[in-house]
Write a protein that holds these residues in place. Structure first.
Motif, PDB file in Angstrom:
ATOM      1  N   VAL A 381       0.849  -1.201   0.000  1.00 52.15           N
ATOM      2  CA  VAL A 381       0.000   0.000   0.000  1.00 52.15           C
ATOM      3  C   VAL A 381       0.884   1.250   0.000  1.00 52.15           C
ATOM      4  O   VAL A 381       1.836   1.353   0.774  1.00 52.15           O
ATOM      5  N   LYS A 382       0.551   2.189  -0.867  1.00 53.13           N
ATOM      6  CA  LYS A 382       1.330   3.436  -0.977  1.00 53.13           C
ATOM      7  C   LYS A 382       1.190   4.277   0.303  1.00 53.13           C
ATOM      8  O   LYS A 382       0.192   4.141   1.028  1.00 53.13           O
ATOM      9  N   PRO A 383       2.137   5.214   0.549  1.00 60.61           N
ATOM     10  CA  PRO A 383       2.031   6.051   1.756  1.00 60.61           C
ATOM     11  C   PRO A 383       0.733   6.865   1.772  1.00 60.61           C
ATOM     12  O   PRO A 383       0.321   7.398   0.742  1.00 60.61           O
ATOM     13  N   HIS A 384       0.109   6.916   2.927  1.00 61.80           N
ATOM     14  CA  HIS A 384      -1.137   7.666   3.161  1.00 61.80           C
ATOM     15  C   HIS A 384      -2.309   7.170   2.315  1.00 61.80           C
ATOM     16  O   HIS A 384      -3.344   7.834   2.239  1.00 61.80           O
ATOM     17  N   ALA A 385      -2.125   6.007   1.653  1.00 59.07           N
ATOM     18  CA  ALA A 385      -3.208   5.455   0.831  1.00 59.07           C
ATOM     19  C   ALA A 385      -3.840   4.269   1.558  1.00 59.07           C
ATOM     20  O   ALA A 385      -3.388   3.869   2.639  1.00 59.07           O
TER      21      ALA A 385
END
Ligand code: GAL
Length: 395
Positions: A381-385
């Motif tokens: 999972v991408k950062p802040h996503a």
């Protein structure tokens, strides 16, 4: 003596019938309030984007765009006017007066217009002497204001807590509920006392939703902290009454699309009211893509009405989940850290037996994963996503 005795029995019976019918009226009234809150309310509110700079043109244009963009068909029905809509003084009959400059056609005409679009109109007042922006408040004027709102054809009331008399909100808020009930009009009653007196523990008997937090801002930290505060009260939400971590900031421009996607996914999972807070007349594609994700909306509006919650966490990597109808489970893998990471959701943390095999639907990609899963689900999972799924048992 005999005669007197029979009279006594009659009076007792009459008294009993009076009490029973009174109780019935109240419970009928309560069900009127709760019927409009079977699922979390969806719509739009003026405050997060426009603040005090509102007028009837903005409200009409918003209604037009909600209808023409298809958002109203997806459930966004309430068009809610927040603070700053009234004249500073009541009229000679003690009634609130819409601002002549901002709402020259009056609120009734606006309600008729909004209703003609298949939408509902909401308004704002305050359980104090003034609203937060110093308009007249409804404290001590509950019935005349409820009657006015009903006569204008309003469908929703947000009731704030500024400039109150220092008495407990649990004593002040029922007065407006009773006044609304007496109008006989089903009006969604949204309590906004910012979570100060832990409303989750008493507001389910009073309103359709209750704020659990202070005001949201269009910032990542604000979203994260509101989600955590609201999460504490998950057990109190149910069809008829919902925890409210404040309105959506999606589309207001100060967060990334990944952050807005997380905000929307977590709000949907928490069964929060989905009240759009941006200018819907100039939404970009990314904002529309988030707000119009019908698979995520379906999680929010699921008939089971159980608030999803944080079920596990390793530092800033979190799994939030909750049950849905038909033995399904909604799950969000939320990366709150600043770098890409792998997150694992384990069945046993989500109340599922590890042996259960599920079909996995990715709600942001709108497709099923190729393989069935058992025991756990892992994703990068991408950062802040976040990634959001619905798991459907196949075995
Ligand atoms: C606050 C409330 C906000 C907004 C504002 C208007 O108390 O939490 O959502 O309604 O008042 O003045």
């Amino acid at each position: 003596m005999d005669f007197q005795c029979r009279w006594g029995v009659c009076l007792m019976l009459l008294g009993f019938l009076y009490v029973v019918s009174g109780a019935q009226n109240i419970s009928l009234g309560r069900s009127l309030l709760q019927n409009v809150a079977r699922t979390p309310p969806m719509g739009w509110n003026s405050w997060n984007h426009y603040g005090c700079n509102i007028n009837e043109r903005i409200v009409r244009d918003t209604a037009d765009h909600l209808a023409s963009s298809g958002l109203s068909g997806m459930g966004y029905k309430y068009v809610n006017i927040d603070d700053c809509w009234a004249e500073p003084n009541r009229d000679s009959n003690g009634r609130l007066v819409p601002s002549h400059s901002k709402f020259p056609s009056g609120i009734k005409a606006l309600a008729d217009y909004v209703h003609s679009k298949g939408l509902k109109l909401g308004i704002y007042s305050d359980a104090g002497y003034y609203t937060c922006q110093k308009q007249p408040g409804s404290l001590g004027h509950e019935q005349v204001d409820a009657d006015t709102f009903a006569s204008w054809g309003l469908d929703y009331l947000k009731y704030d807590n500024c400039y109150n008399d220092g008495s407990k909100p649990e004593d002040r808020y029922p007065k407006m509920r009773d006044a609304l009930l007496r109008t006989g009009r089903p009006i969604f009653y949204s309590l906004c006392e910012w979570g100060v007196d832990v409303p989750a523990t008493w507001a389910p008997k009073i309103g359709g939703s209750w704020r659990t937090t202070g005001d949201i801002e269009d910032k990542w930290d604000s979203v994260v902290s509101r989600a955590d505060q609201n999460n504490q009260y998950a057990q109190y939400a149910r069809p008829g009454g919902w925890n409210d971590p404040d309105m959506l900031e999606v589309g207001n421009g100060h967060m990334t699309m990944d952050e807005y996607g997380s905000h929307f996914s977590i709000w949907a999972l928490m069964k929060a009211p989905l009240l759009i807070g941006c200018d819907v007349t100039s939404m970009n594609k990314g904002t529309y893509r988030i707000l119009s994700n019908e698979e995520v909306i379906a999680v929010n509006q699921d008939q089971l009405g159980i608030q999803g919650r944080k079920v596990s966490k390793w530092g800033d990597l979190e799994v939030w989940a909750g049950p849905l109808t038909n033995k399904r489970t909604a799950v969000v893998l939320w990366n709150r850290s600043n770098s890409r990471a792998t997150i694992t959701a384990k069945w046993e943390k989500m109340g599922m037996h590890p042996s259960v095999q599920v079909r996995v639907r990715n709600l942001w990609r709108h497709r099923d994963l190729a393989k069935y899963h058992q025991g756990s689900l892992v994703a990068s999972v991408k950062p802040h996503a976040c990634k959001m799924y619905v798991l459907t048992p196949v075995s």
